[in-house]
Design an enzyme around this catalytic site. Structure first.
Site, PDB file in Angstrom:
ATOM      1  N   HIS A  16       0.871  -1.305   0.012  1.00 30.94           N
ATOM      2  CA  HIS A  16       0.086   0.099   0.025  1.00 30.94           C
ATOM      3  C   HIS A  16       0.774   1.324   0.073  1.00 30.94           C
ATOM      4  CE1 HIS A  16       0.744   0.581   3.960  1.00 30.94           C
ATOM      5  NE2 HIS A  16       0.822  -0.535   4.573  1.00 30.94           N
ATOM      6  N   CYS A  33       1.776  -3.109   6.299  1.00 30.56           N
ATOM      7  CA  CYS A  33       2.409  -4.143   5.804  1.00 30.56           C
ATOM      8  C   CYS A  33       3.551  -3.603   5.135  1.00 30.56           C
ATOM      9  CB  CYS A  33       1.534  -4.937   4.961  1.00 30.56           C
ATOM     10  SG  CYS A  33       0.402  -5.863   5.763  1.00 30.56           S
TER      11      CYS A  33
END
Length: 262
Positions: free
Chosen positions: A211, A227
């Protein structure tokens, strides 16, 4: 009369003779004055000769030339036409080694594969035989929690963020953004940034994400949450060039083996 003149002449000649006593006294006084003057002159000479400490001359100051300001490359310009306008990347917080670039990358993986090199903080998108686009990444705790082979199932532009119920249980302040409440609306403050890529294994969501982030300082580092993060300009570039269903290989970080889950 002649005798008087003669006597006067003798007296005058005698008066013209130097007075020995007066001369000696005057000479002594002059000598004393000259002696003091000579002594003082000697001290002055000693001072001039260096016997009296003199201040050292200051070393010349070296003026460092100002460092040239790094020029922002066009790939990191502001993106005003996005749904939520993205500002220019502050590259003073993004070391050049983390900039996006095309590189030689020997690999047996086929074109289109994503390779997350977690230990070295890079993501590679294979673009051809032994060639790839390389992106600098930041790795959050969740990014260390899974490794292996899977597929990038789908992508989203300006995604909503819905923290898992387990996270909400640990952090009650996230309750307004829970799955039940519909998650956090998209925007520049959304933890998923401008784009998100969702990783599935055997048809199930791994909860592993690639992301965006507006925080260039976090690239190249292990961060507390999230993440795999790329700066927004890079995650948009990746989104525009990868296909849904692309294979992904995540290389684990040996130092974080204790966080891996099967």
């Amino acid at each position: 009369m002649a005798q008087f003149r003669a006597g006067m002449g003798v007296r005058m000649r005698m008066s013209e003779l130097p007075n020995e006593g007066h001369t000696d006294a005057g000479h002594s006084a002059v000598s004393a004055r000259l002696g003091r003057r000579g002594f003082l002159a000697g001290l002055s000479a000693l001072a001039v000769s260096g016997c009296v400490a003199k201040p050292k001359p200051e070393a010349p100051k070296v003026v460092e030339p100002p460092k040239p300001r790094r020029v922002v490359p066009p790939m990191y310009y502001a993106m005003p036409n996005e749904r939520f306008p993205i500002p220019e990347v502050d590259i003073s917080h993004l070391d050049e080694r983390w900039w996006r670039r095309e590189v030689d990358y020997p690999t047996s993986e086929r074109k289109g594969t994503l390779i997350v090199d977690t230990p070295n903080r890079y993501l590679y998108h294979v673009t051809g035989p032994n060639r790839a686009t390389r992106y600098g990444i930041g790795v959050g705790r969740d990014g260390f929690s899974w490794a292996g082979r899977a597929i990038m199932a789908y992508r989203r532009e300006w995604p909503r963020w819905t923290p898992p119920n387990e996270m909400v249980a640990r952090r009650p302040e996230l309750e307004p953004y829970s799955i039940a409440n519909g998650g956090m609306p998209p925007g520049l403050r959304n933890p998923l940034g401008a784009r998100s890529h969702y990783i599935h294994l055997n048809g199930k969501d791994t909860l592993y994400r690639i992301h965006g982030t507006p925080e260039p300082w976090s690239i190249g580092k292990a961060v507390s949450s999230g993440c795999i993060r790329l700066i927004n300009q890079d995650v948009i570039h990746l989104h525009d060039n990868v296909r849904d269903g692309s294979p992904i290989v995540v290389i684990p970080d040996p130092k974080m083996q204790h966080l891996l889950v099967s």
